[in-house]
Write a protein that holds these residues in place. Structure first.
Motif, mmCIF file in Angstrom:
data_model
loop_
_atom_site.group_PDB
_atom_site.id
_atom_site.type_symbol
_atom_site.label_atom_id
_atom_site.label_comp_id
_atom_site.label_asym_id
_atom_site.label_seq_id
_atom_site.Cartn_x
_atom_site.Cartn_y
_atom_site.Cartn_z
ATOM 1 N N ASN A 67 1.262 -1.723 -0.222
ATOM 2 C CA ASN A 67 -0.140 0.040 0.284
ATOM 3 C C ASN A 67 0.164 1.150 -0.466
ATOM 4 O O ASN A 67 0.687 2.385 -0.639
ATOM 5 C CB ASN A 67 -0.832 -0.565 1.212
ATOM 6 C CG ASN A 67 -2.096 0.592 1.064
ATOM 7 O OD1 ASN A 67 -2.003 1.527 1.872
ATOM 8 N ND2 ASN A 67 -3.235 0.385 0.557
ATOM 9 N N GLY A 68 2.274 1.446 0.761
ATOM 10 C CA GLY A 68 3.240 2.092 0.715
ATOM 11 C C GLY A 68 3.844 2.192 -0.440
ATOM 12 O O GLY A 68 4.180 3.297 -1.143
ATOM 13 N N GLY A 69 3.970 1.460 -0.892
ATOM 14 C CA GLY A 69 4.600 1.154 -2.718
ATOM 15 C C GLY A 69 3.796 2.062 -3.550
ATOM 16 O O GLY A 69 4.629 2.538 -4.390
ATOM 17 N N ASP A 70 2.331 1.501 -3.515
ATOM 18 C CA ASP A 70 1.884 2.250 -4.621
ATOM 19 C C ASP A 70 1.791 3.763 -4.018
ATOM 20 O O ASP A 70 2.129 4.933 -5.505
ATOM 21 C CB ASP A 70 -0.149 2.277 -4.059
ATOM 22 C CG ASP A 70 -0.802 0.947 -4.052
ATOM 23 O OD1 ASP A 70 0.753 -0.396 -5.443
ATOM 24 O OD2 ASP A 70 -1.233 0.641 -4.349
ATOM 25 N N GLY A 71 1.864 4.098 -2.703
ATOM 26 C CA GLY A 71 2.251 6.099 -2.668
ATOM 27 C C GLY A 71 3.432 6.210 -3.154
ATOM 28 O O GLY A 71 3.730 7.661 -4.019
ATOM 29 N N ARG A 95 11.538 -2.981 4.371
ATOM 30 C CA ARG A 95 10.789 -3.310 3.170
ATOM 31 C C ARG A 95 11.383 -4.673 2.829
ATOM 32 O O ARG A 95 12.356 -4.304 2.567
ATOM 33 C CB ARG A 95 10.598 -2.044 2.681
ATOM 34 C CG ARG A 95 10.174 -0.458 2.851
ATOM 35 C CD ARG A 95 9.922 0.571 1.871
ATOM 36 N NE ARG A 95 8.623 1.178 2.235
ATOM 37 C CZ ARG A 95 8.481 2.365 3.062
ATOM 38 N NH1 ARG A 95 9.977 2.000 3.777
ATOM 39 N NH2 ARG A 95 7.983 3.285 3.787
ATOM 40 N N ARG A 96 10.301 -4.901 1.679
ATOM 41 C CA ARG A 96 10.349 -6.384 1.143
ATOM 42 C C ARG A 96 9.563 -5.797 -0.140
ATOM 43 O O ARG A 96 8.735 -5.415 -0.698
ATOM 44 C CB ARG A 96 10.190 -7.438 1.056
ATOM 45 C CG ARG A 96 10.647 -7.494 2.934
ATOM 46 C CD ARG A 96 10.450 -9.083 3.671
ATOM 47 N NE ARG A 96 8.375 -9.051 3.469
ATOM 48 C CZ ARG A 96 8.307 -8.920 4.793
ATOM 49 N NH1 ARG A 96 9.344 -8.705 5.659
ATOM 50 N NH2 ARG A 96 6.767 -8.429 4.848
ATOM 51 N N GLY A 97 10.137 -7.044 -1.425
ATOM 52 C CA GLY A 97 9.970 -6.840 -2.419
ATOM 53 C C GLY A 97 9.192 -5.582 -3.576
ATOM 54 O O GLY A 97 10.355 -5.051 -3.008
ATOM 55 N N ASP A 98 8.274 -5.730 -3.643
ATOM 56 C CA ASP A 98 7.551 -4.526 -4.446
ATOM 57 C C ASP A 98 7.781 -3.121 -3.646
ATOM 58 O O ASP A 98 7.859 -2.468 -4.350
ATOM 59 C CB ASP A 98 6.587 -4.224 -5.223
ATOM 60 C CG ASP A 98 6.043 -5.853 -6.440
ATOM 61 O OD1 ASP A 98 7.551 -6.077 -6.460
ATOM 62 O OD2 ASP A 98 5.208 -6.261 -6.771
ATOM 63 N N ALA A 99 7.378 -3.763 -2.597
ATOM 64 C CA ALA A 99 7.464 -2.016 -1.637
ATOM 65 C C ALA A 99 9.043 -1.059 -1.652
ATOM 66 O O ALA A 99 9.103 0.002 -1.564
ATOM 67 C CB ALA A 99 6.914 -2.737 0.105
ATOM 68 N N LEU A 100 9.950 -2.786 -1.674
ATOM 69 C CA LEU A 100 11.649 -1.768 -1.706
ATOM 70 C C LEU A 100 11.832 -1.734 -2.579
ATOM 71 O O LEU A 100 12.501 -0.194 -2.912
ATOM 72 C CB LEU A 100 11.681 -3.089 -1.347
ATOM 73 C CG LEU A 100 13.606 -2.754 -0.915
ATOM 74 C CD1 LEU A 100 14.603 -1.458 -0.231
ATOM 75 C CD2 LEU A 100 14.444 -4.333 -0.573
ATOM 76 N N LYS A 101 11.551 -1.000 -4.348
ATOM 77 C CA LYS A 101 11.949 -1.219 -4.845
ATOM 78 C C LYS A 101 11.399 -0.449 -5.327
ATOM 79 O O LYS A 101 11.693 1.208 -6.095
ATOM 80 C CB LYS A 101 11.353 -2.150 -6.237
ATOM 81 C CG LYS A 101 12.075 -2.496 -7.886
ATOM 82 C CD LYS A 101 11.530 -3.816 -8.369
ATOM 83 C CE LYS A 101 12.019 -3.691 -9.836
ATOM 84 N NZ LYS A 101 10.764 -4.778 -10.889
ATOM 85 N N ALA A 102 10.373 0.005 -5.129
ATOM 86 C CA ALA A 102 9.090 1.047 -5.201
ATOM 87 C C ALA A 102 9.740 2.655 -4.049
ATOM 88 O O ALA A 102 10.043 3.647 -4.773
ATOM 89 C CB ALA A 102 7.543 1.437 -4.754
ATOM 90 N N PHE A 103 10.541 1.820 -3.049
ATOM 91 C CA PHE A 103 11.373 2.737 -2.246
ATOM 92 C C PHE A 103 12.269 3.738 -2.838
ATOM 93 O O PHE A 103 12.740 4.941 -2.710
ATOM 94 C CB PHE A 103 11.152 2.632 -0.779
ATOM 95 C CG PHE A 103 12.045 3.714 0.398
ATOM 96 C CD1 PHE A 103 10.982 3.927 1.028
ATOM 97 C CD2 PHE A 103 13.579 3.748 0.358
ATOM 98 C CE1 PHE A 103 12.069 5.051 1.725
ATOM 99 C CE2 PHE A 103 13.985 4.156 1.356
ATOM 100 C CZ PHE A 103 13.252 4.567 2.688
#
Ligand SMILES: NC(=O)C1=CN([C@@H]2O[C@H](COP(=O)(O)OP(=O)(O)OC[C@H]3O[C@@H](n4cnc5c(N)ncnc54)[C@H](OP(=O)(O)O)[C@@H]3O)[C@@H](O)[C@H]2O)[C@@H](O)CC1
Ligand SMILES: Nc1ncnc2c1ncn2[C@@H]1O[C@H](COP(=O)(O)OP(=O)(O)O)[C@@H](O)[C@H]1O
Ligand SMILES: [K+]
Length: 508
Positions: A67-71, A95-103
């Motif tokens: 959800n944070g990744g989307d943000g 963070r892991r996975g997609d959320a980490l990538k987004a960050f």
């Protein structure tokens, strides 16, 4: 099952378990699963541009999950569009996975990311809630409660709030919430969830918009069997949300040019002990104004004149009169039992007398009190019960809070227990039958929070039951029209002045 009113006004809402299964298939269909999150961010950006085309300052509050990744990906798009964007990070886990990538992507693009601080003054005219979505563990701890409080304070100070997928604090499967973000708009990802349309979640979500991110095509390509394997809930293959806004096109009991009163059935309303005549009069008036062919009020003698003065079209019988039963009841009668029935001897005796008629029933209010006293009750075929939370708790032997936390399970359990259709009344109501079909209908209409609203609903339901004969359909129509008409009424008369029976003026 929904024969007469057409299913186009119903749309499925999903549990988290089902969304996770759709998610898996969605990811499998992509070459790069991260593309789904990128699409989510593009949709958020699109809806921000539509809703706030002139806003320059955005604050995005993010948690550590997707959800944070989307943000974070949204923040990146806003920054690329040369808008002012600040990310406040309240993640407590790595963070892991997609959320980490987004960050990492957001950081690499120079997005301003700072730790969340509750004392900070909000600098955005739009605040985006990307704290928690469908992965939320509830209840929130003190830290997250302060984040929720901060977002709501920003709203009170004039900011607009958009929730990503689900307002933080709302239980996606039930709509139950304690501390929660009150969003103006929620952009639901993939498919709408039960929590968007039920309980407090239906208020917290504000205006609900869904972006399917490719899942609509995926769902429509699935076989019937495959769809039912999505296991929306253990007791139900599908839960549908009934959009009451669509109802204006369907009258509660549509009339035919070549018809006569017999086509629309006969409703007999039983109730009105000393002091409670109004409840029974309102229910009988509601049955008549919803379109029943004929209506009889079966009550104490002292209420007869009042009813005749108010509604001369409603027959009014004094139950003390020995022929009252034979005059007020026909073989095709639908009975409404409960409004103003009372909890004294008169009500108890009347309850048993009417139950023994074995006619299809709408059982409400004190009718449900007397039902709960029976250890083994079977209701006549085609009956509907309409408990509010407290009445449902009494019938099931659960605590009210348990009903609130699990409204769908509660209504399904009641439908099984009494082998009838159940309307669990609330902000939105849950309608369930013993076969496991579940509908959610209605939305918050505070004008209905007045004594007597339930009596009016039970009369309306008497009329729709006499008309449709199928209790599920009758319940859907009555609940939806009650709610829809309340919305119309509130708009035209104001929430304070309007009385429960005024709803009946908005059925056409
Ligand atoms: N479905 C889809 O196809 C798509 C879904 N998408 C998006 O993904 C979202 C779901 O992401 P998600 O699964 O990562 O869950 P999410 O809501 O971010 O929460 C998990 C994180 O929060 C944490 N956490 C939880 N509760 C907590 C608490 N009380 N207090 C503190 N921490 C708590 C939890 O921590 P942990 O359990 O690791 O300790 C974890 O870090 C979904 O809502 C949508 O926005 C889109 O990208 C598009 C496609
Ligand atoms: N805030 C609200 N939003 C939507 N519907 C509401 C609200 N408050 C009450 N209602 C509806 O009004 C009716 C109240 O029924 P009930 O509690 O039995 O009232 P009473 O016993 O006073 O007649 C139910 O249909 C319920 O769904
Ligand atoms: K959120």
């Amino acid at each position: 099952m929904i024969k007469h009113i057409g299913s186009f006004v119903a749309q499925p809402v999903f549990t988290v378990a089902a969304i996770r299964q759709i998610e898996k298939r969605l990811f499998a269909a992509e070459r790069d699963p991260f593309a789904v999150m990128q699409r989510a961010a593009q949709m958020l950006f699109k809806h921000i541009a539509i809703n706030w085309p002139d806003s320059q300052h955005f604050v995005i509050v993010v948690g550590g999950g997707n959800n944070g990744g989307d943000g974070l990906l949204l923040a990146r798009l806003l920054k690329q569009a040369e808008l002012n964007v600040l990310v406040l990070d309240c993640a407590t886990t790595e963070r892991r996975g997609d959320a980490l990538k987004a960050f990492d992507l957001a950081l690499a693009d120079g997005v301003d990311i700072e730790p969340f601080d509750a004392l900070r003054v909000c600098v955005g005219s739009v605040v985006v809630d990307g704290v928690l979505g469908i992965g939320a563990r509830l209840p929130l701890d003190d830290v997250l409660c302060s984040v929720v409080d901060w977002i709501n304070r920003a709203k009170r100070a004039g900011a607009s709030v958009m929730a990503i997928d689900l307002p933080t604090g709302v239980d996606a499967d039930t709509g139950y919430a304690q501390a929660y973000v009150a969003a103006d708009i929620t952009l639901s990802m993939v498919q709408p969830k039960i929590g968007h349309v039920l309980g407090v979640g239906s208020i917290a979500s504000g205006r609900l918009v869904n972006e399917s991110l490719g899942s609509n095509a995926l769902l429509s390509a699935m076989s019937e069997e495959d769809r039912s394997s999505l296991a929306v809930a253990s007791f139900s293959e599908q839960i549908d949300w009934f959009d009451v806004a669509q109802l204006a096109k369907h009258k509660p009991c549509p009339r035919f040019a070549d018809s006569h009163k017999g086509r629309y059935g006969h409703v007999a309303v039983f109730g009105g002990d000393h002091g409670y005549g109004g409840a029974a009069i309102m229910a009988s008036e509601a049955a008549a104004k919803s379109g029943a062919g004929t209506v009889a009020l079966m009550t104490r003698g002292e209420h007869v004149a009042a009813s005749l003065v108010r509604n001369p079209n409603v027959m009014a019988f004094d139950l003390a009169h020995e022929r009252a039963m034979s005059l007020g009841i026909r073989k095709d009668t639908v009975v409404v039992l409960g409004p103003g029935l009372g909890r004294e001897e008169w009500g108890e005796a009347l309850f048993h007398r009417v139950m023994a008629l074995s006619l299809p029933l709408v059982l409400d209010a004190d009718g449900l009190f007397w039902l709960a006293q029976l250890s083994d009750a079977s209701l006549p075929e085609g009956s509907v019960i309409t408990p509010h939370l407290g009445e449902a708790a009494r019938l099931l032997g659960w605590r009210i809070d348990d009903i609130n936390r699990s409204p769908i399970e509660a209504s399904a359990a009641l439908a099984k227990q009494y082998a009838c259709v159940v309307v669990l009344k609330g902000l939105a109501s849950v309608i369930a039958n013993p076969q496991g079909q579940v509908y959610i209908a209605g939305k918050s209409e505070p004008v209905l929070s007045k004594g007597g609203s339930g009596d009016v609903l039970s009369g309306m339901l008497g009329a729709t039951l006499a008309y449709y004969k199928t209790p599920l359909e009758a319940a859907l129509m009555a609940v939806s029209w009650h709610n829809y008409a309340a919305g119309e009424m509130a708009g035209k008369r104001g929430v304070h002045r309007a009385q429960p029976y005024d709803v009946l003026e908005y059925l056409d």
